[in-house]
Write a protein that holds these residues in place. Structure first.
Motif, short mmCIF file in Angstrom:
data_model
loop_
_atom_site.label_atom_id
_atom_site.label_comp_id
_atom_site.label_asym_id
_atom_site.label_seq_id
_atom_site.Cartn_x
_atom_site.Cartn_y
_atom_site.Cartn_z
N PHE A 15 50.32 41.81 -1.38
CA PHE A 15 51.20 40.87 -2.06
C PHE A 15 50.40 39.63 -2.48
CE2 PHE A 15 53.67 36.95 -1.79
CZ PHE A 15 54.65 37.19 -2.75
N ILE A 16 49.61 39.11 -1.55
CA ILE A 16 48.80 37.92 -1.84
C ILE A 16 47.78 38.21 -2.93
CG2 ILE A 16 47.11 36.31 -0.88
CD1 ILE A 16 48.56 36.58 1.81
N ILE A 17 47.16 39.38 -2.87
CA ILE A 17 46.19 39.77 -3.91
C ILE A 17 46.85 39.81 -5.27
CG2 ILE A 17 44.75 41.66 -4.77
CD1 ILE A 17 44.11 42.32 -1.84
N GLY A 18 48.02 40.47 -5.34
CA GLY A 18 48.74 40.54 -6.61
C GLY A 18 49.09 39.17 -7.14
N PHE A 19 49.53 38.29 -6.25
CA PHE A 19 49.92 36.93 -6.63
C PHE A 19 48.72 36.14 -7.15
CE2 PHE A 19 50.64 32.45 -5.72
CZ PHE A 19 51.89 32.23 -6.27
N ILE A 20 47.61 36.18 -6.40
CA ILE A 20 46.44 35.37 -6.75
C ILE A 20 45.80 35.83 -8.06
CG2 ILE A 20 44.09 34.76 -6.05
CD1 ILE A 20 45.06 34.68 -3.17
N VAL A 21 45.57 37.14 -8.20
CA VAL A 21 44.90 37.62 -9.41
C VAL A 21 45.76 37.38 -10.64
CG1 VAL A 21 43.52 39.33 -8.16
CG2 VAL A 21 45.73 40.00 -9.14
N THR A 22 47.08 37.41 -10.48
CA THR A 22 47.96 37.13 -11.61
C THR A 22 47.91 35.66 -11.99
OG1 THR A 22 49.45 38.91 -10.93
CG2 THR A 22 50.31 37.32 -12.50
N CYS A 23 47.90 34.79 -10.99
CA CYS A 23 47.80 33.35 -11.26
C CYS A 23 46.51 33.02 -12.00
CB CYS A 23 47.87 32.56 -9.95
SG CYS A 23 49.50 32.50 -9.19
N ILE A 24 45.42 33.63 -11.57
CA ILE A 24 44.13 33.38 -12.22
C ILE A 24 44.18 33.81 -13.68
CG2 ILE A 24 41.69 34.07 -12.27
CD1 ILE A 24 41.83 34.34 -9.21
N GLY A 25 44.79 34.96 -13.94
CA GLY A 25 44.86 35.45 -15.31
C GLY A 25 45.86 34.70 -16.16
N ALA A 26 46.88 34.09 -15.52
CA ALA A 26 47.95 33.42 -16.28
C ALA A 26 47.67 31.95 -16.54
CB ALA A 26 49.27 33.56 -15.53
N ILE A 27 46.76 31.34 -15.81
CA ILE A 27 46.49 29.91 -15.97
C ILE A 27 45.91 29.56 -17.35
CG2 ILE A 27 45.00 28.03 -15.18
CD1 ILE A 27 45.51 28.96 -12.33
N PRO A 28 44.94 30.32 -17.88
CA PRO A 28 44.42 29.98 -19.21
C PRO A 28 45.53 29.93 -20.25
CG PRO A 28 43.03 31.61 -18.15
CD PRO A 28 44.26 31.48 -17.31
N LEU A 29 45.45 28.95 -21.15
CA LEU A 29 46.49 28.75 -22.15
C LEU A 29 46.52 29.91 -23.14
CD1 LEU A 29 48.60 26.60 -22.85
CD2 LEU A 29 46.98 25.67 -24.51
N GLY A 30 47.59 30.68 -23.09
CA GLY A 30 47.76 31.81 -23.99
C GLY A 30 49.08 31.70 -24.74
N THR A 31 49.44 32.76 -25.45
CA THR A 31 50.63 32.71 -26.30
C THR A 31 51.91 32.52 -25.49
OG1 THR A 31 50.67 35.14 -26.26
CG2 THR A 31 49.59 34.08 -28.13
N VAL A 32 52.00 33.16 -24.33
CA VAL A 32 53.20 33.02 -23.50
C VAL A 32 53.30 31.60 -22.96
CG1 VAL A 32 54.42 33.81 -21.46
CG2 VAL A 32 53.20 35.46 -22.88
N ASN A 33 52.20 31.06 -22.47
CA ASN A 33 52.18 29.69 -21.96
C ASN A 33 52.58 28.71 -23.06
OD1 ASN A 33 50.12 31.52 -20.83
ND2 ASN A 33 49.87 29.94 -19.29
N ILE A 34 52.03 28.92 -24.26
CA ILE A 34 52.34 28.06 -25.39
C ILE A 34 53.83 28.13 -25.73
CG2 ILE A 34 51.99 27.77 -27.88
CD1 ILE A 34 49.08 28.63 -27.42
N SER A 35 54.38 29.33 -25.69
CA SER A 35 55.80 29.51 -25.98
C SER A 35 56.68 28.80 -24.95
CB SER A 35 56.14 31.00 -26.03
OG SER A 35 57.49 31.21 -26.34
N VAL A 36 56.27 28.84 -23.69
CA VAL A 36 57.02 28.15 -22.63
C VAL A 36 56.99 26.64 -22.86
CG1 VAL A 36 56.96 27.54 -20.17
CG2 VAL A 36 56.77 29.93 -20.87
#
Length: 213
Positions: A15-36
């Motif tokens: 669970f922790i691995i899934g959470f951490i690796v997703t956070c790392i991949g989601a932090i860079p500013l991308g289209t979804v982040n921009i939309s939010v």
């Protein structure tokens, strides 16, 4: 034979691995982040979180797809680069519209687009995220942290739960930061909209250049 405690700790670890690796991949500013960010500034945080919740589902789909057929996906993207051309063109056009769009005096929530569909669409049509998951799955499997379709069901479930929560938490943080900025600076929404539009145009342009070169 694993004890109940060992099994519990293994489940927690994935669970922790899934959470951490997703956070790392989601932090860079991308289209979804921009939309939010854009939705938070122009509508409200509740609508922005609709995008986040749907994007979390899209993240599970991409990670599951990478888990299931990483080699096939890589070959498919390489052989069908027209997909990236369509996505890049869409980003370029949307960015241009957003950059030159004048801010309305009032924004009615009843005129809001389907934020769930927006989050799902942007989350799924995101080749860099898929490539990231292909890399992450390969990396985990090469370093004694086996996660594949043959893993036990509890491990797969908690891993994807970590993936979902990681994506939602990062997007929630982007939305909260947007509110803080909006409350402290006047006319910030229009300035950020133009910045977001310019960023989308740049992202689209770079992907178009990669397609033609």
């Amino acid at each position: 034979m694993q004890t109940s405690y060992q099994l519990f700790m293994e489940v927690v670890m994935y669970f922790i691995i899934g959470f951490i690796v997703t956070c790392i991949g989601a932090i860079p500013l991308g289209t979804v982040n921009i939309s939010v960010i854009h939705t938070t500034l122009n509508y409200n945080m509740r609508n922005a979180m609709k995008i986040a919740f749907a994007a979390g589902i899209a993240e599970i789909v991409l990670s599951f797809y990478a888990l299931h057929c990483s080699t096939t996906v890589t070959k498919f993207i390489d052989m069908n680069q027209w997909i990236q051309f369509i996505i890049a063109t869409s980003l370029f056009v949307i960015g241009g519209i957003l950059f030159f769009k004048k801010k309305n005096k009032t924004t009615q929530n009843r005129h809001a687009p389907s934020h769930y569909l927006t989050g799902l669409f942007l989350g799924l049509l995101n080749p860099p995220v898929l490539v990231y998951w292909l890399f992450i799955i390969s990396y985990l499997n090469e370093h004694a942290l086996q996660i594949n379709m043959h893993s036990s069901l509890p491990i797969i479930i908690v891993f994807f739960l970590g993936v979902y929560l990681g994506k939602v938490v990062v997007l929630y943080s982007y939305s909260r930061i947007s509110i803080l900025i909006k409350n402290k600076v006047q006319h910030t929404a229009m300035l950020i909209n133009r910045f977001i539009g310019a960023l989308l145009v740049i992202i689209g342009s770079v992907q178009l250049l990669n397609y033609f070169l």
